[in-house]
Design a protein around this motif. Structure first.
Motif, PDB file in Angstrom:
ATOM      1  N   VAL A  23       0.848  -1.202   0.000  1.00  9.14           N
ATOM      2  CA  VAL A  23       0.000   0.000   0.000  1.00  9.14           C
ATOM      3  C   VAL A  23       0.880   1.247   0.000  1.00  9.14           C
ATOM      4  CG1 VAL A  23      -1.657   1.355   1.341  1.00  9.14           C
ATOM      5  CG2 VAL A  23      -1.940  -1.126   1.116  1.00  9.14           C
ATOM      6  N   SER A  24       0.633   2.133  -0.960  1.00 12.62           N
ATOM      7  CA  SER A  24       1.381   3.394  -1.042  1.00 12.62           C
ATOM      8  C   SER A  24       0.407   4.536  -1.335  1.00 12.62           C
ATOM      9  CB  SER A  24       2.442   3.339  -2.144  1.00 12.62           C
ATOM     10  OG  SER A  24       3.407   2.338  -1.889  1.00 12.62           O
ATOM     11  N   PHE A  25       0.497   5.598  -0.561  1.00 11.49           N
ATOM     12  CA  PHE A  25      -0.273   6.811  -0.825  1.00 11.49           C
ATOM     13  C   PHE A  25       0.288   7.919   0.043  1.00 11.49           C
ATOM     14  CE2 PHE A  25      -2.642   4.641   2.558  1.00 11.49           C
ATOM     15  CZ  PHE A  25      -2.805   5.655   3.497  1.00 11.49           C
ATOM     16  N   ALA A  26      -0.080   9.154  -0.262  1.00 10.44           N
ATOM     17  CA  ALA A  26       0.372  10.313   0.503  1.00 10.44           C
ATOM     18  C   ALA A  26      -0.826  11.149   0.895  1.00 10.44           C
ATOM     19  CB  ALA A  26       1.354  11.150  -0.300  1.00 10.44           C
ATOM     20  N   VAL A  27      -0.820  11.645   2.129  1.00  4.11           N
ATOM     21  CA  VAL A  27      -1.866  12.529   2.642  1.00  4.11           C
ATOM     22  C   VAL A  27      -1.256  13.916   2.794  1.00  4.11           C
ATOM     23  CG1 VAL A  27      -3.467  12.967   4.536  1.00  4.11           C
ATOM     24  CG2 VAL A  27      -2.938  10.611   3.878  1.00  4.11           C
ATOM     25  N   PRO A  28      -1.612  14.875   1.930  1.00  2.00           N
ATOM     26  CA  PRO A  28      -1.016  16.215   2.002  1.00  2.00           C
ATOM     27  C   PRO A  28      -1.333  16.912   3.322  1.00  2.00           C
ATOM     28  CG  PRO A  28      -2.126  15.869  -0.095  1.00  2.00           C
ATOM     29  CD  PRO A  28      -2.527  14.737   0.798  1.00  2.00           C
TER      30      PRO A  28
END
Length: 595
Positions: free
Chosen positions: A369-374
């Protein structure tokens, strides 16, 4: 441990038991001195009896000898009283120390340990197991050690009076001692099994009482009762086996006393008649005999109670030997707080980079799982049940460690952050929205104990709960029961959210915050979350897409994989899964247009 492998039963010995006495060395030294005094007073009594009997036979004065004898008896009684008080207080101190260590460990175990163990069984170790350790101390351990002084003194005196009678006495006692030691070895194993059974009973009762409404509504009361009675029956059967062994040991102890007494009386009487032993010496020898046998009886009792205590102590040390959450930290891997502290005023950014995780080996919940939360954004995580959404939040809190990959907060690997620093920057609302027994104010101030009443009211108002609280005569001091009894499901949810908001954490993790709310309160909660999101980063897990449709970004999770990322409008055209979820919740029409 591999599947199917049986864990070895925990063990504890006298070394572990005596370790609890070390911090009471000063008191025990005083007890030893008092024991020496008491032993001297007790051992002097038969000597004075000998003088009284001799004086009677010779027609001498009795007053002085009788006064001294009475003083010895009274003095010995007073000394024994002081000794018992100090020993009892020491035993209570030992139990308190054990409970303090257990409580400190229980509250700091890794979350996986709570997943693997039943709450009632853990509670029983703090209660019944520590109580059994106390019984081993008050029931004869230290008392038997002090009685050894009297035993040795009586043995020496008997040897000076008559070696023949002493040899007969020791022969009878030796048979009893060997029998007790051999049979009592079984008590420790049975006690461990008995305490395990009692732990299952406690766990079963805790389970039944916490779900009593569900059990009654399902008509399962009799089945639950049967299961609990079966566990209680197992504990009873083990208890009876222990009693059976004790029933064998006690007659052995009594027979030793009776046998030694009858042998000494018979042979000693014969020697008195033959003129080789005086009546005064025979009476004195018999008094020393009973003085020697009393500590021996205490020692027999100590053997049983200590064996039982070692079984309970093994369960205590099974928990004490578990690593805590902090024990898993690497001092070298931790970032020094002085290097780059987290600024509370700076909204957080969360990054998942190739994170995989499984609760059980071979059954992954998250896969790469890869994602970014600004920073400063509101990010929603949606997907079908079992997709791994709540697990993402648990990993950010470090309730579990990822098997692979990295989670970063403001660019820092969260494994390099001290627990207190990491969690002080996060407001977390669990899916079940637990409310602790206590007052409304106690719940609000759990993470921010210095918060003033005005701020409490402000936060309660923001979640549409202040009016409900003010209806109660006690206001913020209104008491709620276990699991929030006295509040509705929606009120418990809103109180949990208020508790997360009150600390002004830069990152909010919300797991299904509107799951238990009606339409009116859901809209109010939605507005509260939007207000709380100002200046913060919000990561929210949701099943109901209507509550997150205006999120800055939405992450679609399915079977542990991120399948799409975007806004509500983008996902309606770019994600079949999201479009299906929206259609089932009547957010789009059959054509896929947003309603």
């Amino acid at each position: 441990m591999a599947d199917g492998e049986t864990a070895a039963p925990p063990k504890a010995g006298l070394r572990e038991l005596f370790s609890y006495l070390r911090e009471h060395r000063g008191v025990l030294a005083i007890v030893l001195v008092i024991s020496l005094v008491g032993a001297g007073l007790n051992l002097a009594q038969p000597v004075m009896v000998n003088q009284v009997i001799t004086a009677v036979g010779e027609g001498g004065a009795l007053t002085g000898a009788v006064v001294v004898l009475v003083a010895l008896v009274v003095g010995a009684g007073l000394v024994e009283g002081v000794q018992q008080y100090l020993l009892g207080r020491t035993a209570e101190g030992v139990v308190f120390g054990a409970r303090r260590r257990l409580l400190a460990r229980l509250l700091r175990l890794p979350i996986r340990e709570y997943d693997a163990r039943r709450t009632g069984d853990l509670v029983s170790r703090v209660g019944s197991d520590t109580t059994m350790v106390r019984e081993s101390l008050t029931g004869g351990l230290v008392d038997a050690l002090s009685g050894a002084l009297v035993f040795v003194g009586a043995l020496v005196a008997m040897a000076l009076l008559d070696l023949t009678l002493l040899g007969i006495t020791l022969a009878v006692i030796a048979v009893a001692v060997i029998s007790v030691v051999a049979v009592s070895a079984r008590v420790q194993a049975l006690t461990l099994a008995s305490q395990e059974a009692l732990g299952r009973v406690a766990a079963g009762v805790e389970r039944a009482l916490s779900g009593v409404r569900t059990i009654r509504a399902a008509g399962a009361t009799e089945r639950e009762e049967g299961a609990l009675v079966a566990d209680a029956q197992a504990a009873y059967d083990l208890g009876v086996r222990i009693v059976r062994i004790s029933a064998v040991l006690w007659p052995v102890s009594g027979l030793a006393v009776q046998g030694a007494f009858l042998a000494v009386l018979g042979i000693g009487g014969y020697r008195v008649a033959a003129g080789t032993l005086s009546v005064a010496d025979l009476v004195t020898f018999i008094l020393f005999l009973f003085m020697m046998l009393m500590p021996l009886g205490t020692a027999f009792n100590a053997v049983i109670t200590v064996r039982s205590a070692l079984g309970a102590l093994a369960r205590i040390h099974e928990v004490l030997d578990l690593p805590t959450e902090d024990d898993g930290e690497s001092a070298l891997g931790r970032r020094s707080t002085a290097e780059k502290p987290i600024e509370p005023a700076l909204p957080a950014m969360v990054t998942f980079d190739g994170v995989s995780f499984a609760y059980r080996q071979g059954k992954p919940v998250l896969n790469e799982v890869s994602f970014a939360v600004p920073r400063g954004s509101t990010t929603a995580i949606v997907g079908p049940s079992g997709a791994g959404k709540s697990t993402l939040l648990a990993l950010i809190e470090r309730f579990y460690e990822p098997d692979h990959g990295t989670i970063r907060l403001d660019g820092i690997d969260i494994r390099d952050l001290p627990w207190s620093e990491l969690r002080s920057g996060i407001g977390y609302v669990e899916q079940d929205a637990p409310v602790l027994a206590g007052t409304i104010k106690d719940n609000l101030l759990l993470a921010a104990p210095t918060t003033g009443e005005a701020r409490c009211r402000q936060v309660l108002a923001s979640v549409n709960l202040l009016d409900r609280i003010e209806q109660h005569p006690d206001g913020l001091n209104a008491v709620v029961g276990d699991d929030g009894v006295g509040l509705s499901g929606g009120e418990r949810q809103r109180l949990a959210i208020a508790r997360a908001l009150i600390g002004d954490a830069p990152l909010l993790l919300l797991d299904e915050p509107t799951a238990s709310l009606d339409g009116h309160n859901e809209r109010a909660m939605h507005q509260a979350i939007r207000s709380a999101a100002v200046g913060r980063t919000v990561l929210i897990v949701a099943h109901r897409l209507a509550t997150v449709a205006d999120a800055d970004q939405i992450i679609v999770l399915d079977a542990g994989h991120v399948t799409a990322t975007g806004t509500h409008t983008e996902l309606l055209t770019g994600s079949q899964l999201y479009r299906d979820l929206a259609r089932h919740q009547l957010l789009v029409g059959a054509t896929g247009a947003s309603q």
